[in-house]
Design a protein around this motif. Sequence first.
Motif, PDB file in Angstrom:
ATOM      1  N   UNK A  90      -0.241  17.022  -3.242  1.00  0.00           N
ATOM      2  CA  UNK A  90       0.179  15.748  -2.687  1.00  0.00           C
ATOM      3  C   UNK A  90       1.103  14.782  -2.341  1.00  0.00           C
ATOM      4  N   UNK A  91       1.450  14.567  -1.073  1.00  0.00           N
ATOM      5  CA  UNK A  91       2.943  14.645  -1.013  1.00  0.00           C
ATOM      6  C   UNK A  91       2.933  12.818  -0.204  1.00  0.00           C
ATOM      7  N   UNK A  92       4.036  11.943  -0.680  1.00  0.00           N
ATOM      8  CA  UNK A  92       3.975  10.822   0.240  1.00  0.00           C
ATOM      9  C   UNK A  92       4.577  11.116   1.784  1.00  0.00           C
ATOM     10  N   UNK A  93       4.204  10.047   2.094  1.00  0.00           N
ATOM     11  CA  UNK A  93       3.839  10.200   4.268  1.00  0.00           C
ATOM     12  C   UNK A  93       4.152   8.658   4.313  1.00  0.00           C
ATOM     13  N   UNK A 138       0.437  -1.341  -0.262  1.00  0.00           N
ATOM     14  CA  UNK A 138       0.038  -0.169  -0.046  1.00  0.00           C
ATOM     15  C   UNK A 138       1.276   0.842   0.143  1.00  0.00           C
ATOM     16  N   UNK A 139       0.752   2.209  -0.477  1.00  0.00           N
ATOM     17  CA  UNK A 139       1.419   3.673  -0.572  1.00  0.00           C
ATOM     18  C   UNK A 139       0.420   4.682   0.234  1.00  0.00           C
ATOM     19  N   UNK A 140       0.910   5.408   0.789  1.00  0.00           N
ATOM     20  CA  UNK A 140       0.217   6.368   1.981  1.00  0.00           C
ATOM     21  C   UNK A 140       0.676   8.130   1.722  1.00  0.00           C
ATOM     22  N   UNK A 141      -0.545   8.750   1.429  1.00  0.00           N
ATOM     23  CA  UNK A 141       0.019  10.429   1.091  1.00  0.00           C
ATOM     24  C   UNK A 141      -0.179  11.450   1.983  1.00  0.00           C
ATOM     25  N   UNK A 142      -0.544  12.007   2.164  1.00  0.00           N
ATOM     26  CA  UNK A 142      -1.081  13.502   2.689  1.00  0.00           C
ATOM     27  C   UNK A 142      -1.135  14.272   1.445  1.00  0.00           C
ATOM     28  N   UNK A 143      -3.392  14.653   1.112  1.00  0.00           N
ATOM     29  CA  UNK A 143      -3.332  15.672   0.585  1.00  0.00           C
ATOM     30  C   UNK A 143      -3.913  16.762   0.891  1.00  0.00           C
ATOM     31  N   UNK A 144      -3.213  18.049   0.393  1.00  0.00           N
ATOM     32  CA  UNK A 144      -3.699  19.204   1.122  1.00  0.00           C
ATOM     33  C   UNK A 144      -5.407  19.746   0.024  1.00  0.00           C
ATOM     34  N   UNK A 145      -5.719  20.200   1.214  1.00  0.00           N
ATOM     35  CA  UNK A 145      -7.172  20.762   0.167  1.00  0.00           C
ATOM     36  C   UNK A 145      -7.829  21.524   0.235  1.00  0.00           C
ATOM     37  N   UNK A 146      -8.424  22.452  -0.565  1.00  0.00           N
ATOM     38  CA  UNK A 146      -9.408  23.570  -0.741  1.00  0.00           C
ATOM     39  C   UNK A 146     -10.760  23.486  -1.124  1.00  0.00           C
ATOM     40  N   UNK A 147     -11.809  24.196  -0.356  1.00  0.00           N
ATOM     41  CA  UNK A 147     -12.710  24.298  -0.571  1.00  0.00           C
ATOM     42  C   UNK A 147     -14.051  25.284  -0.378  1.00  0.00           C
ATOM     43  N   UNK A 167      -0.067  10.115  11.808  1.00  0.00           N
ATOM     44  CA  UNK A 167      -1.486  10.004  11.794  1.00  0.00           C
ATOM     45  C   UNK A 167      -1.870  11.659  11.885  1.00  0.00           C
ATOM     46  N   UNK A 168      -3.138  11.844  10.844  1.00  0.00           N
ATOM     47  CA  UNK A 168      -3.341  13.162   9.757  1.00  0.00           C
ATOM     48  C   UNK A 168      -4.258  13.950  11.166  1.00  0.00           C
ATOM     49  N   UNK A 169      -4.500  13.312  12.252  1.00  0.00           N
ATOM     50  CA  UNK A 169      -5.412  13.760  13.189  1.00  0.00           C
ATOM     51  C   UNK A 169      -4.679  14.447  14.261  1.00  0.00           C
ATOM     52  N   UNK A 170      -3.844  14.098  14.453  1.00  0.00           N
ATOM     53  CA  UNK A 170      -2.130  14.534  15.545  1.00  0.00           C
ATOM     54  C   UNK A 170      -2.012  15.657  15.098  1.00  0.00           C
ATOM     55  N   UNK A 174      -6.113  15.235   4.750  1.00  0.00           N
ATOM     56  CA  UNK A 174      -6.378  14.423   4.295  1.00  0.00           C
ATOM     57  C   UNK A 174      -5.371  12.978   4.181  1.00  0.00           C
ATOM     58  N   UNK A 175      -5.705  12.225   5.281  1.00  0.00           N
ATOM     59  CA  UNK A 175      -4.823  10.778   5.085  1.00  0.00           C
ATOM     60  C   UNK A 175      -5.235   9.749   4.335  1.00  0.00           C
ATOM     61  N   UNK A 176      -4.286   9.051   2.902  1.00  0.00           N
ATOM     62  CA  UNK A 176      -5.476   8.971   1.792  1.00  0.00           C
ATOM     63  C   UNK A 176      -4.500   6.771   1.947  1.00  0.00           C
ATOM     64  N   UNK A 177      -4.017   6.558   1.646  1.00  0.00           N
ATOM     65  CA  UNK A 177      -4.213   5.231   1.492  1.00  0.00           C
ATOM     66  C   UNK A 177      -4.753   4.266   0.132  1.00  0.00           C
ATOM     67  N   UNK A 178      -3.342   4.010  -0.764  1.00  0.00           N
ATOM     68  CA  UNK A 178      -3.891   3.985  -1.887  1.00  0.00           C
ATOM     69  C   UNK A 178      -3.443   1.908  -2.310  1.00  0.00           C
TER      70      UNK A 178
END
Length: 245
Positions: A93-96, A1-10, A101-104, A63-67
Amino acid sequence: MYYYLFTIQYDGTDFCGWAKQKGQKTIQGELEKSIFRVARNSSFRIVGASKTDSGVHAEDQKAWVELNFKPNKIGFLNALNRSLPLGIKVIEMQEIEQSFRVRNCKQKTYEYKINLGEDNVFENRFLFYPKQKLDINKLKESLNLFIGEHDFYNFSGLKEDEKELIETKRNIDYIETTLDNNIFIITFKAKGFIRYQIRMIVGACIAYSSNKISLEQIKAVLKQKEGKLPFIANPEGLILKKINY
């Protein structure tokens, strides 16, 4: 599995908050739909850093994203953004590591913006327009009550049965106000906030500044000597500005 930190605007106006809900249009839900469209046979998981309310905006949601596949980041990000609806964009989108822990986080910064001038159709999705004249000095005075550690249950959207599950004693590190071209900006900084906490604080302070309640009432509610107040500020003025790790 691969893990990424997304930065999102809305722009949260047209969405029922961050968290996925059955039958509702949400930021997380739309993001998941877009990943599925771009990578149809993939499996993935998404965990958001902050569960913003319906109508609330974000400049720096994480957002922590697992692909289950390793994408070409540039191509994947471009395809994802073309697939997302108007008002949502993944800007980074950066690899982590899986253990991230995205909420920590260390601190979250929110801004609440109040327009004290004329209505502007091109800005009114992002500003609160009060219907009555506000006393800015009283607004500042009441906001100062909330700095530091308090039990914020009475200034949250939590119900009685949720008190055992969610810690209501929180520390607000910083509340600052600025006035810029008739836009009154309230900046809040803390490690985390409870559901509706900022909007209920602002709602109470606006009520005090327009002479609907007294400062002593706010103090009594904050100290749990009285029940919750019937005030909550509109969501359009609130934006998640920054999350620091």
